[in-house]
Design a protein around this motif. Sequence first.
Motif, mmCIF file in Angstrom:
data_model
loop_
_atom_site.group_PDB
_atom_site.id
_atom_site.type_symbol
_atom_site.label_atom_id
_atom_site.label_comp_id
_atom_site.label_asym_id
_atom_site.label_seq_id
_atom_site.Cartn_x
_atom_site.Cartn_y
_atom_site.Cartn_z
ATOM 1 N N ALA A 82 -4.574 5.444 1.252
ATOM 2 C CA ALA A 82 -4.017 4.147 1.671
ATOM 3 C C ALA A 82 -3.883 3.193 0.487
ATOM 4 O O ALA A 82 -2.923 2.424 0.413
ATOM 5 N N LYS A 83 -4.831 3.246 -0.441
ATOM 6 C CA LYS A 83 -4.764 2.362 -1.601
ATOM 7 C C LYS A 83 -3.728 2.846 -2.620
ATOM 8 O O LYS A 83 -3.038 2.040 -3.232
ATOM 9 N N GLN A 84 -3.591 4.163 -2.775
ATOM 10 C CA GLN A 84 -2.635 4.714 -3.739
ATOM 11 C C GLN A 84 -1.198 4.682 -3.221
ATOM 12 O O GLN A 84 -0.265 4.566 -4.001
ATOM 13 N N HIS A 85 -1.042 4.816 -1.918
ATOM 14 C CA HIS A 85 0.286 4.906 -1.304
ATOM 15 C C HIS A 85 0.383 3.976 -0.096
ATOM 16 O O HIS A 85 0.495 4.439 1.043
ATOM 17 N N PRO A 86 0.370 2.671 -0.327
ATOM 18 C CA PRO A 86 0.326 1.740 0.806
ATOM 19 C C PRO A 86 1.530 1.831 1.738
ATOM 20 O O PRO A 86 1.384 1.707 2.957
ATOM 21 N N GLY A 87 2.702 2.074 1.210
ATOM 22 C CA GLY A 87 3.890 2.183 2.061
ATOM 23 C C GLY A 87 3.866 3.440 2.907
ATOM 24 O O GLY A 87 4.175 3.417 4.098
ATOM 25 N N ARG A 88 3.506 4.540 2.292
ATOM 26 C CA ARG A 88 3.411 5.805 3.030
ATOM 27 C C ARG A 88 2.310 5.723 4.079
ATOM 28 O O ARG A 88 2.477 6.196 5.204
ATOM 29 N N TYR A 89 1.178 5.148 3.679
ATOM 30 C CA TYR A 89 0.066 5.021 4.620
ATOM 31 C C TYR A 89 0.499 4.206 5.837
ATOM 32 O O TYR A 89 0.226 4.564 6.972
ATOM 33 N N TYR A 90 1.198 3.106 5.572
ATOM 34 C CA TYR A 90 1.670 2.265 6.675
ATOM 35 C C TYR A 90 2.555 3.085 7.619
ATOM 36 O O TYR A 90 2.430 2.990 8.834
ATOM 37 N N ALA A 91 3.424 3.902 7.052
ATOM 38 C CA ALA A 91 4.302 4.742 7.874
ATOM 39 C C ALA A 91 3.482 5.694 8.728
ATOM 40 O O ALA A 91 3.716 5.839 9.932
#
Length: 190
Positions: free
Chosen positions: A93-102
């Motif tokens: 989530a910290k490394q890939h905030p946009g992907r995590y949000y998805a």
Amino acid sequence: MARAGVTAERLTRAAADLADEIGFQNVTVSALARGFDVKPAALYAHVKDLQDLRVRVAELALTELADRAAAALAGRSGKDALVAFAHVYRDYAKQHPGRYYAAAQIELDPETAATSSAHRNAEMTRAILRGYELSDPDQTDAVRLLGSIFHGYVSLETAGRFDRHPRDVDASWSRALDALDVLLRHWPPA
């Protein structure tokens, strides 16, 4: 990027990268087309619409999460597995905030969910909980609890909600995982 070589997979990865840069909600077909130096209409040969693209990003994120979790969980059980899984979730989530949000926000239709890595993630969570000797319906309740705590903590942390307090965020995370382990080992009877 050149026009040649545009595929659904490349579009999905580019959209995921863009989501990490500018936020998932800000990804548009137009912005993506600019990155490929094509007109937006050209992308519709590879994806149906913006929603299709968003679902593809969510599926990519769920696969990446599941792959990382599987590697981290190999040979672990009990608290060690719980902590490894939690760290994968938080780090992603910290490394890939946009992907995590998805991955966290896009609701997949039942057919897609059944064949996507969402199922793998849920099964890994259940595998961790078998180390705590929980059976259904307690296992389902615990899966929901873990998801809520991990998502809640990560969401608050990435939004900067913990920045103003002097307590170290990593120390709080570690204590939360200790508390979860105690709770799971002493799950209250129905």
